[in-house]
Write a protein that holds these residues in place. Structure first.
Motif, PDB file in Angstrom:
ATOM      1  N   ILE A 241       0.858  -1.190   0.000  1.00 55.85           N
ATOM      2  CA  ILE A 241       0.000   0.000   0.000  1.00 55.85           C
ATOM      3  C   ILE A 241       0.892   1.237   0.000  1.00 55.85           C
ATOM      4  O   ILE A 241       1.493   1.591   1.021  1.00 55.85           O
ATOM      5  CB  ILE A 241      -0.935   0.017   1.222  1.00 55.85           C
ATOM      6  N   VAL A 242       0.989   1.900  -1.129  1.00 54.21           N
ATOM      7  CA  VAL A 242       1.879   3.048  -1.288  1.00 54.21           C
ATOM      8  C   VAL A 242       1.503   4.180  -0.346  1.00 54.21           C
ATOM      9  O   VAL A 242       2.367   4.835   0.238  1.00 54.21           O
ATOM     10  CB  VAL A 242       1.865   3.533  -2.753  1.00 54.21           C
ATOM     11  N   ALA A 243       0.203   4.432  -0.176  1.00 52.12           N
ATOM     12  CA  ALA A 243      -0.241   5.547   0.667  1.00 52.12           C
ATOM     13  C   ALA A 243       0.238   5.380   2.106  1.00 52.12           C
ATOM     14  O   ALA A 243       0.640   6.356   2.750  1.00 52.12           O
ATOM     15  CB  ALA A 243      -1.766   5.657   0.632  1.00 52.12           C
ATOM     16  N   VAL A 244       0.215   4.170   2.621  1.00 52.95           N
ATOM     17  CA  VAL A 244       0.677   3.913   3.991  1.00 52.95           C
ATOM     18  C   VAL A 244       2.187   4.092   4.090  1.00 52.95           C
ATOM     19  O   VAL A 244       2.695   4.723   5.028  1.00 52.95           O
ATOM     20  CB  VAL A 244       0.263   2.497   4.440  1.00 52.95           C
ATOM     21  N   MET A 245       2.916   3.555   3.117  1.00 53.12           N
ATOM     22  CA  MET A 245       4.373   3.701   3.119  1.00 53.12           C
ATOM     23  C   MET A 245       4.769   5.173   3.017  1.00 53.12           C
ATOM     24  O   MET A 245       5.706   5.623   3.693  1.00 53.12           O
ATOM     25  CB  MET A 245       4.975   2.918   1.955  1.00 53.12           C
ATOM     26  N   ASP A 246       4.044   5.928   2.193  1.00 51.11           N
ATOM     27  CA  ASP A 246       4.350   7.360   2.032  1.00 51.11           C
ATOM     28  C   ASP A 246       4.125   8.130   3.327  1.00 51.11           C
ATOM     29  O   ASP A 246       4.916   9.006   3.687  1.00 51.11           O
ATOM     30  CB  ASP A 246       3.497   7.956   0.911  1.00 51.11           C
ATOM     31  N   GLN A 247       3.024   7.816   4.036  1.00 55.69           N
ATOM     32  CA  GLN A 247       2.743   8.501   5.293  1.00 55.69           C
ATOM     33  C   GLN A 247       3.848   8.231   6.314  1.00 55.69           C
ATOM     34  O   GLN A 247       4.284   9.132   7.038  1.00 55.69           O
ATOM     35  CB  GLN A 247       1.392   8.032   5.856  1.00 55.69           C
ATOM     36  N   CYS A 248       4.302   6.990   6.374  1.00 53.47           N
ATOM     37  CA  CYS A 248       5.371   6.632   7.311  1.00 53.47           C
ATOM     38  C   CYS A 248       6.677   7.313   6.933  1.00 53.47           C
ATOM     39  O   CYS A 248       7.403   7.810   7.800  1.00 53.47           O
ATOM     40  CB  CYS A 248       5.557   5.118   7.347  1.00 53.47           C
ATOM     41  N   GLU A 249       6.970   7.360   5.643  1.00 55.62           N
ATOM     42  CA  GLU A 249       8.206   7.997   5.195  1.00 55.62           C
ATOM     43  C   GLU A 249       8.170   9.493   5.495  1.00 55.62           C
ATOM     44  O   GLU A 249       9.177  10.071   5.935  1.00 55.62           O
ATOM     45  CB  GLU A 249       8.422   7.755   3.701  1.00 55.62           C
ATOM     46  N   GLU A 250       7.022  10.131   5.283  1.00 50.84           N
ATOM     47  CA  GLU A 250       6.894  11.551   5.586  1.00 50.84           C
ATOM     48  C   GLU A 250       7.117  11.815   7.079  1.00 50.84           C
ATOM     49  O   GLU A 250       7.757  12.804   7.452  1.00 50.84           O
ATOM     50  CB  GLU A 250       5.513  12.054   5.158  1.00 50.84           C
ATOM     51  N   PHE A 251       6.586  10.928   7.930  1.00 55.33           N
ATOM     52  CA  PHE A 251       6.795  11.086   9.367  1.00 55.33           C
ATOM     53  C   PHE A 251       8.281  10.966   9.710  1.00 55.33           C
ATOM     54  O   PHE A 251       8.825  11.784  10.470  1.00 55.33           O
ATOM     55  CB  PHE A 251       6.010  10.016  10.135  1.00 55.33           C
ATOM     56  N   LEU A 252       8.953   9.970   9.154  1.00 55.93           N
ATOM     57  CA  LEU A 252      10.370   9.760   9.447  1.00 55.93           C
ATOM     58  C   LEU A 252      11.227  10.915   8.931  1.00 55.93           C
ATOM     59  O   LEU A 252      12.253  11.244   9.524  1.00 55.93           O
ATOM     60  CB  LEU A 252      10.831   8.435   8.839  1.00 55.93           C
ATOM     61  N   LEU A 253      10.805  11.534   7.851  1.00 49.90           N
ATOM     62  CA  LEU A 253      11.537  12.684   7.332  1.00 49.90           C
ATOM     63  C   LEU A 253      11.435  13.879   8.280  1.00 49.90           C
ATOM     64  O   LEU A 253      12.380  14.669   8.407  1.00 49.90           O
ATOM     65  CB  LEU A 253      10.992  13.073   5.954  1.00 49.90           C
ATOM     66  N   ARG A 254      10.306  13.996   8.976  1.00 49.32           N
ATOM     67  CA  ARG A 254      10.077  15.148   9.854  1.00 49.32           C
ATOM     68  C   ARG A 254      10.622  14.948  11.261  1.00 49.32           C
ATOM     69  O   ARG A 254      11.133  15.882  11.873  1.00 49.32           O
ATOM     70  CB  ARG A 254       8.572  15.447   9.961  1.00 49.32           C
ATOM     71  N   SER A 259      16.536   7.922  15.429  1.00 49.07           N
ATOM     72  CA  SER A 259      17.953   8.189  15.163  1.00 49.07           C
ATOM     73  C   SER A 259      18.293   8.047  13.687  1.00 49.07           C
ATOM     74  O   SER A 259      17.585   7.378  12.924  1.00 49.07           O
ATOM     75  CB  SER A 259      18.837   7.245  15.976  1.00 49.07           C
ATOM     76  N   ILE A 260      19.402   8.669  13.300  1.00 45.80           N
ATOM     77  CA  ILE A 260      19.886   8.571  11.920  1.00 45.80           C
ATOM     78  C   ILE A 260      20.161   7.116  11.561  1.00 45.80           C
ATOM     79  O   ILE A 260      19.820   6.655  10.467  1.00 45.80           O
ATOM     80  CB  ILE A 260      21.160   9.425  11.741  1.00 45.80           C
ATOM     81  N   GLU A 261      20.799   6.385  12.489  1.00 46.55           N
ATOM     82  CA  GLU A 261      21.119   4.979  12.225  1.00 46.55           C
ATOM     83  C   GLU A 261      19.851   4.165  11.968  1.00 46.55           C
ATOM     84  O   GLU A 261      19.809   3.340  11.046  1.00 46.55           O
ATOM     85  CB  GLU A 261      21.892   4.385  13.412  1.00 46.55           C
ATOM     86  N   THR A 262      18.824   4.415  12.785  1.00 49.91           N
ATOM     87  CA  THR A 262      17.566   3.685  12.605  1.00 49.91           C
ATOM     88  C   THR A 262      16.912   4.043  11.277  1.00 49.91           C
ATOM     89  O   THR A 262      16.383   3.174  10.572  1.00 49.91           O
ATOM     90  CB  THR A 262      16.593   4.009  13.758  1.00 49.91           C
ATOM     91  N   LYS A 263      16.950   5.314  10.911  1.00 49.66           N
ATOM     92  CA  LYS A 263      16.360   5.732   9.640  1.00 49.66           C
ATOM     93  C   LYS A 263      17.061   5.062   8.459  1.00 49.66           C
ATOM     94  O   LYS A 263      16.415   4.651   7.495  1.00 49.66           O
ATOM     95  CB  LYS A 263      16.425   7.253   9.498  1.00 49.66           C
TER      96      LYS A 263
END
Length: 335
Positions: A241-254, A259-263
């Motif tokens: 599901i692209v929409a779910v992955m995109d929402q998670c990626e947007e959160f991690l970007l903000r 941590s950087i290592e976890t990202k």
């Protein structure tokens, strides 16, 4: 900061559309991506490039395409936009288009850059534009005026709840067609494996994560946070599901709570190429970079190469800053 900061200053309501294209190196002729809904219109990217052209002369053309959600033939959308090709080697390698101002209409629904760049610049091995065969392009889009239709927010009441998901003995009412449209895995489960069935029991995920998925698709009001992002990433990956992955990626970007290592680990596990690109871009400390390389020996080759490229950039910056009287020294050497 966005690479297109001047555009962001033009309009506070700037939206960024991200398209990830699989198997890009096999493009021949014209290809139009799946569309993304934004401000009442569906937007897609179209690429044009022909294999018949000589290798040294083959070019890539890029166009933004508008399909508004209206039956009115007199519709129009006035916009300003630009696009960029993301490069895994870092900012300095990213290709950015000039700013374009265009009014999309039924007779002129695409606009972009013909012959924008050489084809070989993109598909050459180690160019940085293809990451595991995936090519990523972003459009920064500002809409100044529309005619023939109104910009409306998604309204979850317009979705017909014709099915149920049963998770941890709790029931979630869902629109089966909406789930199927956003997930090839759920499409197979609903229409191919269980035709006519309207109730489905989910065992592999928690009630909260499934509710989050449904909320993202039907309400678009769900907030990803540090407590749920990992479960949602696993769910989004499992069901594609692209929409779910995109929402998670947007959160991690903000967020600064991860941590950087976890990202970087997450970017590898879940193929979040933009997250990896931005995370490495934001590393500005040589000691931190060296620690990441020393303490994470299991990182993938592509990530390792990108980190080494970042190290070269930081070393180059340090060398330039270490001697503020460079011109004076150069002058003495010529005497």
């Amino acid at each position: 900061m966005s690479l297109l900061q001047p555009m962001r200053d033009m309009a506070a309501k700037m939206k960024t559309l991200c398209f990830k294209i699989m198997n890009f190196e096999h493009l021949d002729g014209s290809y139009t991506s799946e569309s993304r809904l934004e401000n009442g219109g569906h937007w897609a990217v179209r690429f044009v490039s022909s294999k018949t052209a000589k290798s040294t002369k083959r070019r890539l053309s890029v166009y933004l395409v508008c399909f508004p959600a209206t039956d009115n033939p007199e519709w129009s959308v006035s916009t300003s936009f630009a696009f960029r090709f993301l490069n895994s080697w870092g900012n300095s390698k990213t290709k950015i288009s000039p700013l374009c101002t265009h009014t999309f209409t039924a007779k002129d629904n695409s606009k972009g850059a013909s012959g924008f760049c050489a084809w070989d610049d993109i598909v050459t091995p180690n160019s940085g534009f293809l990451v595991n065969g995936v090519f990523t392009i972003e459009f920064d889009l500002s809409i100044s005026r529309t005619t023939g239709y109104q910009i409306e927010k998604k309204d979850h009441t317009s979705f017909l709840a014709d099915g149920k998901l049963i998770v941890e003995d709790q029931t979630i009412d869902v629109c089966l067609a909406l789930l199927a449209d956003n997930s090839p895995v759920l499409y197979d489960m609903i229409y191919n494996e269980n035709p006519g069935q309207t109730e489905f029991e989910i065992f592999d995920f928690t009630y909260d994560s499934i509710l989050g998925m449904v909320s993202i698709l039907q309400l678009d009001e769900f907030k990803v946070n540090v407590r749920n992002y990992r479960d949602l990433l696993e769910l989004g990956q499992r069901y594609q599901i692209v929409a779910v992955m995109d929402q998670c990626e947007e959160f991690l970007l903000r967020t600064k709570k991860v941590s950087i290592e976890t990202k970087l680990k997450l970017s590898e596990t879940f193929q979040l190429h933009f997250l990896q690109f931005r995370t490495i871009e934001r590393i500005q400390c040589m000691e931190r970079l060296e620690a990441i390389l020393d303490e994470n020996i299991d990182i993938e080759d592509k990530t390792y190469e990108a980190l080494l490229e970042k190290m070269k950039q930081l070393k180059s910056q340090e060398e330039k800053e270490s001697c503020s009287c460079k011109k004076k020294h150069c002058g003495r050497s010529r005497v």
